[in-house]
Design an enzyme around this catalytic site. Structure first.
Site, short mmCIF file in Angstrom:
data_model
loop_
_atom_site.label_atom_id
_atom_site.label_comp_id
_atom_site.label_asym_id
_atom_site.label_seq_id
_atom_site.Cartn_x
_atom_site.Cartn_y
_atom_site.Cartn_z
N MET A 49 0.86 -1.19 0.00
CA MET A 49 0.00 0.00 0.00
C MET A 49 0.89 1.23 0.00
O MET A 49 1.80 1.34 0.83
CB MET A 49 -0.93 -0.01 1.22
N VAL A 50 0.64 2.14 -0.91
CA VAL A 50 1.47 3.33 -1.05
C VAL A 50 1.51 4.09 0.27
O VAL A 50 0.46 4.52 0.78
CB VAL A 50 0.96 4.21 -2.19
N CYS A 166 -1.55 -0.74 -9.97
CA CYS A 166 -1.92 0.62 -9.58
C CYS A 166 -2.79 1.26 -10.66
O CYS A 166 -2.36 1.38 -11.81
CB CYS A 166 -0.68 1.46 -9.33
N LYS A 205 2.17 -8.47 -9.17
CA LYS A 205 0.81 -8.24 -8.69
C LYS A 205 0.02 -7.59 -9.82
O LYS A 205 0.42 -6.56 -10.35
CB LYS A 205 0.80 -7.34 -7.45
N GLY A 269 -8.95 -8.80 -2.70
CA GLY A 269 -10.22 -8.13 -2.95
C GLY A 269 -11.36 -8.73 -2.16
O GLY A 269 -11.44 -9.94 -1.97
N GLU A 293 -7.11 -2.67 2.31
CA GLU A 293 -7.95 -1.73 3.04
C GLU A 293 -8.54 -2.36 4.30
O GLU A 293 -8.69 -1.69 5.32
CB GLU A 293 -9.07 -1.21 2.13
#
Length: 593
Positions: A49-50, A166, A205, A269, A293
């Site tokens: 995750m950025v 991304c 990915k 996901g 997330e």
């Protein structure tokens, strides 16, 4: 601090090797399933995750597992830009910190000498006792840049990953991430360059494409180029923001069935909670499940029954009377700050009261922050934690009216830091505390004013969070029905893979917990976002919809320019009944609206 919690009493093992040299050593290169098995066949994967999957957060996520299980969690670093990483020493030093003295030049193994001594001992990223297995992810569009960047980090990680997922505008502008999908030859060159020249494996990915057949061809390209495994995000490139929608596990299942059995596949996901991890493994047949997330909202998402049982013993894991449960936000924030103190700042942990557990107090004896202000464990100069009173009728004094407003810029502390672990704190706490600060907006405002590295402010915020959590726990004991939400019947209105494509209401009800408990944020589905007005159809989509409608009408026999009438309106029916002929008005006579 008395202790992080009983289950973390052995976490000193994390730093047991800091007093001795642990220089990277040359190791044989394994690939594919042999490599996957060599690192422990991890089922749980912390996604890249950025600016959000940095060392401290990786360590926090692992801390919820029993000590023996922590090495079984595979973690990715945040995405790093390969060209910048290759060219800029300061960029490398700020974003990847395996030693206190930064990264040595590639192909040079650091050694402990009187001149560099402690500077070359393991520090944070890739630490052999607490940050492995670790995958370093890069975005790249030049094979040479990708290889040279990867050579810097290879001694401190288990593999290097190519970001092909991304979907953001900056990736389109820079021509990397998912916007390499139209350049299969370049993708092949990027992966094969590392597969043939790097001392550690390379992985990829990706996102799914428009059809499962296209996705299969894409996955085969990555594997043929030399990727040791593929992590598959079950969403298309266009699915982002309010249009995120649901990930399609069926496509991942199709890849599992069509690719060779020895292929290692991770699914990504729709993973909101721990129960989704198990279900995703069953539905997709993947080797492991990746969370992004969901982990930001609940870093204990991978904790199994044993981890939750240990959490219940320490009071960190809350369990309601209806059987639902989750990690307490105040306890998770404590852990997070303690990791920053001990590993990043290398400071003594602050002394605090033990975590509040309602069962330890009788009615009328619940402590508050005010009770501890004069005690030895209190934090100095804490601000009030209760909601500030509002008096709309209060008239400001003349001095208040005349004095100019204070400049917020000068009120801010002058703490500056380049540490990715400290820069990420505020964003992490906004994710973690989302339900709590939605209710207690004074904490949200305090958090919004916090600055990177200002640990005193974060300690004050922690005290505020602990105080409102105490209040919430007491209120729950008095009347649990205020917080309990019914959940719909299992399987009702769900897709084959367990997801409802029409409404997020069931997912919201299933995931909802009291506001002091970590819980996922359930995004509204695109259809719901359109209905609420938070999503608008873009010009391109509107044009495409109009073209599709014209094509449908053409196929059904309507001439060009002829409009399909769904039915007669009130005026047409009245005119027909009265025998009045229908006349078209001149365009100039029409009034908008």
């Amino acid at each position: 601090m008395a202790e992080l919690c009983n289950q973390l009493a052995d976490r000193k093992l994390f730093v047991s090797s800091r007093g001795s040299s642990s220089s990277p050593t040359k190791r044989p290169k394994l690939t594919g399933r042999a490599f996957y098995q060599n690192i422990g066949s991890p089922k749980h994967i912390l996604a890249p995750m950025v600016d959000q999957s940095e060392f401290a957060w990786r360590l926090l996520t692992r801390s919820f597992l029993p000590a023996a299980q922590r090495p079984s969690l595979l973690a990715y670093t945040p995405m790093l830009h390969a060209r910048l990483f290759k060219e800029t020493q300061s960029f490398r030093d700020h974003h990847f910190q395996p030693t206190r003295n930064g990264l040595p030049p590639p192909h040079r193994v650091p050694c402990q000498t009187p001149s560099n001594g402690l500077d070359q001992l393991p520090y944070l990223d890739g630490h052999p006792t607490c940050d492995r297995p670790l995958i370093v992810q890069f975005c790249a569009n030049d094979p040479d840049d990708f290889l040279q960047a990867a050579e810097h980090v290879a001694p401190y990680c288990d593999a290097v990953d190519l970001n092909l997922g991304c979907p953001q505008g900056i990736a389109r502008k820079g021509q990397y991430g998912s916007f390499l999908q139209e350049s299969p030859n370049l993708i092949y060159s990027l992966i094969s360059k590392l597969a043939n020249n790097l001392e550690v494996p390379v992985t990829a990915k990706m996102r799914i494409l428009d059809t499962k057949e296209e996705t299969l061809r894409y996955a085969r390209l990555l594997l043929d180029a030399g990727a040791s495994w593929i992590a598959v995000h079950g969403r298309r490139r266009e699915q982002k923001g309010h249009e995120t929608g649901l990930a399609d596990w069926r496509v991942i299942r199709y890849l599992r069935e069509m690719l060779p059995k020895e292929t290692v596949i991770f699914a990504n996901g729709n993973v909101l909670g721990h129960e989704d991890v198990k279900r995703c493994l069953q539905v997709t047949g993947a080797d492991g499940v990746m969370s992004a997330e969901g982990n930001l909202c609940d870093p204990g998402i991978f904790a199994g029954e044993e981890g939750r049982r240990l959490g219940e013993q320490t009071g960190e894991y809350w369990k309601g009377r209806d059987g639902t449960g989750g990690w307490r936000m105040d306890a998770v924030m404590r852990r997070y700050l303690d990791i920053l103190y001990e590993f990043v700042l290398e400071k003594e942990l602050p002394r605090r009261l033990p975590l509040f557990i309602p069962a330890n107090y009788t009615s009328g004896t619940v402590p508050s922050v005010a009770d501890t202000e004069s005690g030895p464990t209190s934090q100095p100069d804490l601000e009030p934690v209760s909601e500030p009173p509002t008096n709309n009728n209060q008239t400001p004094t003349s001095s208040e009216q005349q004095s100019p407003p204070k400049s917020r810029k000068h009120d801010r502390p002058s703490t500056r830091t380049t540490s990715p672990n400290l820069l990420a704190v505020q964003a992490h706490l906004f994710h973690l505390l989302r339900p709590l600060i939605t209710k207690h907006t004074h904490i949200r405002d305090k958090l919004a004013r916090a600055r990177p590295g200002d640990m005193d402010t974060y300690e004050q915020i922690l005290s505020m969070v602990e105080e409102v959590t105490r209040q919430g726990l007491v209120e729950y004991d008095d009347d649990p029905s205020m917080f309990e939400v019914g959940v719909g019947n299992e399987g009702e209105g769900e897709r084959d893979d367990g997801e409802d494509e029409e409404s997020s209401a069931k997912a919201v009800a299933k995931c909802r917990r009291p506001w002091w408990v970590c819980q996922p944020y359930v995004r509204p589905l695109p259809k719901e976002a359109l209905e609420r007005g938070s999503l608008q159809v873009g010009k391109r989509q509107r044009r495409r919809g109009e073209e599709d409608e014209r094509e449908r009408q053409r196929q059904e026999g309507y001439a060009d320019g002829e409009v399909e009438m769904k039915g007669k309106g009130v005026r047409e029916e009245r005119d027909e009944r009265d025998g009045v002929p229908r006349e078209e008005m001149a365009r100039e006579a029409m009034v908008c609206g």
